[in-house]
Enzyme design. Structure first.
Site, short mmCIF file in Angstrom:
data_model
loop_
_atom_site.label_atom_id
_atom_site.label_comp_id
_atom_site.label_asym_id
_atom_site.label_seq_id
_atom_site.Cartn_x
_atom_site.Cartn_y
_atom_site.Cartn_z
N VAL A 116 41.91 35.83 37.04
CA VAL A 116 41.39 36.53 38.23
C VAL A 116 41.10 35.57 39.38
O VAL A 116 40.62 34.45 39.17
CB VAL A 116 40.14 37.38 37.86
CG1 VAL A 116 38.99 36.53 37.35
CG2 VAL A 116 39.66 38.22 39.03
N ASP A 118 38.70 35.68 42.14
CA ASP A 118 37.52 36.44 42.60
C ASP A 118 37.10 35.89 43.96
O ASP A 118 37.55 36.38 45.00
CB ASP A 118 36.43 36.28 41.53
CG ASP A 118 35.20 37.11 41.82
OD1 ASP A 118 35.23 37.90 42.79
OD2 ASP A 118 34.19 36.98 41.11
N ARG A 120 37.85 32.86 44.87
CA ARG A 120 38.90 31.85 45.09
C ARG A 120 38.39 30.41 44.93
O ARG A 120 39.12 29.45 45.13
CB ARG A 120 39.57 32.06 46.46
CG ARG A 120 40.96 31.53 46.56
CD ARG A 120 41.75 32.11 47.70
NE ARG A 120 42.39 33.36 47.30
CZ ARG A 120 43.05 34.15 48.13
NH1 ARG A 120 43.15 33.85 49.40
NH2 ARG A 120 43.61 35.26 47.69
N LYS A 158 41.01 40.00 43.58
CA LYS A 158 40.01 40.94 44.09
C LYS A 158 40.06 40.96 45.61
O LYS A 158 39.99 39.91 46.26
CB LYS A 158 38.61 40.54 43.62
CG LYS A 158 38.38 40.84 42.16
CD LYS A 158 36.89 40.76 41.85
CE LYS A 158 36.64 40.96 40.38
NZ LYS A 158 35.21 40.85 40.07
N TRP A 186 34.12 45.40 38.54
CA TRP A 186 33.87 44.59 37.35
C TRP A 186 35.12 44.70 36.47
O TRP A 186 35.43 45.77 35.94
CB TRP A 186 32.63 45.14 36.64
CG TRP A 186 32.20 44.40 35.43
CD1 TRP A 186 32.94 43.52 34.68
CD2 TRP A 186 30.93 44.49 34.79
NE1 TRP A 186 32.20 43.05 33.63
CE2 TRP A 186 30.96 43.63 33.67
CE3 TRP A 186 29.77 45.22 35.06
CZ2 TRP A 186 29.87 43.49 32.82
CZ3 TRP A 186 28.69 45.08 34.22
CH2 TRP A 186 28.74 44.21 33.11
N TRP A 191 40.04 40.66 25.87
CA TRP A 191 39.52 39.62 24.98
C TRP A 191 38.00 39.59 24.94
O TRP A 191 37.42 38.89 24.12
CB TRP A 191 40.09 38.24 25.36
CG TRP A 191 40.07 37.89 26.82
CD1 TRP A 191 39.03 37.41 27.53
CD2 TRP A 191 41.17 37.97 27.74
NE1 TRP A 191 39.38 37.20 28.84
CE2 TRP A 191 40.71 37.53 28.99
CE3 TRP A 191 42.50 38.39 27.62
CZ2 TRP A 191 41.53 37.48 30.13
CZ3 TRP A 191 43.31 38.33 28.75
CH2 TRP A 191 42.82 37.89 29.97
N GLU A 192 37.35 40.35 25.82
CA GLU A 192 35.89 40.41 25.79
C GLU A 192 35.37 41.67 25.11
O GLU A 192 34.16 41.86 25.00
CB GLU A 192 35.34 40.35 27.22
CG GLU A 192 35.42 38.96 27.81
CD GLU A 192 35.09 38.91 29.28
OE1 GLU A 192 35.02 39.96 29.93
OE2 GLU A 192 34.92 37.79 29.78
O1 LIG Z 1 37.62 33.05 42.06
P1 LIG Z 1 36.34 32.53 41.42
O2 LIG Z 1 35.11 33.10 42.05
O3 LIG Z 1 36.33 31.05 41.36
O4 LIG Z 1 36.30 33.10 39.95
C1 LIG Z 1 37.37 33.09 39.06
C2 LIG Z 1 37.10 32.24 37.87
O5 LIG Z 1 35.95 32.71 37.17
C3 LIG Z 1 36.25 32.87 35.79
O6 LIG Z 1 36.01 31.69 35.10
P2 LIG Z 1 34.66 31.30 34.37
O7 LIG Z 1 34.09 30.08 35.00
O8 LIG Z 1 33.79 32.49 34.25
O9 LIG Z 1 35.19 30.81 32.94
P3 LIG Z 1 36.11 31.47 31.83
O10 LIG Z 1 37.51 31.61 32.37
O11 LIG Z 1 36.06 30.47 30.74
O12 LIG Z 1 35.51 32.78 31.48
C4 LIG Z 1 37.74 33.14 35.79
O13 LIG Z 1 38.35 32.81 34.56
C5 LIG Z 1 38.27 32.30 36.91
O14 LIG Z 1 38.62 31.00 36.48
#
Ligand SMILES: O=P(O)(O)OC[C@H]1O[C@H](OP(=O)(O)OP(=O)(O)O)[C@H](O)[C@@H]1O
Length: 209
Positions: A116, A118, A120, A158, A186, A191-192
């Site tokens: 994702v 989110d 960035r 997003k 959300w 996987w969750e």
């Molecule tokens: O665009 P952003 O606001 O930077 O968010 C996106 C990041 O957030 C989550 O990682 P997270 O740090 O939660 O770790 P995970 O992948 O291990 O769940 C996701 O996997 C992305 O890497």
């Protein structure tokens, strides 16, 4: 505060999104030399897309993992405005295990994968750090003429104001690939899920199967 709306995504849906983007990449003749998965969310999409990027007679594309985690930086002043997110690097590239000709990213087509985009922040960090590293190595090895192409693939982008940018060139040349752009909801990845059957059913009801 009301809970944000939840969007359920099935494994089948993820599989199909990877297939769609892989087709687009192959149609553009831009099969990557290496895939870099951002852990943990980028690992499953990276593995799936690798199979769809397989071409007969060509070697399997190596996957490397980089560990990036968003860490809540509460700031010195404990007000809402100062709360930000900092990226923590927990793992980085390791060329030791690769083919000996694969000593760096210089001159390669590199596909960075996460689930994702989110705010960035994470992708910005990954791209900036990789670009810096390539530049340093190019100077050190005197290989300034070789062009490296960094691309990004995410399952979901997003649709929201971003806290950081990706290079304009990447965005303008189609090297940023989001399988789908979604509202700022959300996102519930399979996987969750505690109950994968129920999760898959909810994803189906929302058309994400
Ligand atoms: O665009 P952003 O606001 O930077 O968010 C996106 C990041 O957030 C989550 O990682 P997270 O740090 O939660 O770790 P995970 O992948 O291990 O769940 C996701 O996997 C992305 O890497």
């Amino acid at each position: 505060m009301a809970e944000p709306k939840k969007m359920y995504i099935s494994y089948n849906n993820i599989h199909k999104l990877c297939q769609k983007v892989a087709k687009e990449i192959l149609a553009k003749n831009e099969r990557p030399d290496i895939i870099i998965a951002i852990t943990g969310g980028g690992m499953i999409p990276a593995r799936i897309i690798r199979s769809f990027l397989k071409v007969k007679g060509e070697k399997n594309i190596p996957i490397q993992a980089i560990g990036l985690s968003l860490y809540e930086d509460m700031g010195v002043d404990d007000t809402v405005e100062t709360i930000g997110k900092e990226v923590i690097r927990t793992q980085w590239l390791d060329f030791m295990a690769l083919d000996k000709h694969f000593d760096s990213l210089i001159g390669k087509k590199v596909l960075i994968v996460d689930e994702v985009d989110d705010t960035r922040t994470t992708l910005h960090y990954a791209v900036t750090e990789l670009e810096k590293e390539i530049e340093v190595q190019q100077k050190r090895l005197n290989r300034l003429n070789e062009e490296t192409t960094l691309s990004v693939f995410v399952l979901h982008n997003k649709d929201k104001p971003k806290k950081a940018d990706l290079p304009a060139k990447m965005m303008e040349t189609g090297h940023y690939m989001a399988a789908v752009t979604v509202p700022d909801e959300w996102l519930c990845y399979p996987w969750e899920a505690d109950d994968i059957e129920e999760h898959t059913e909810l994803a189906k009801q929302q058309g994400n199967d």
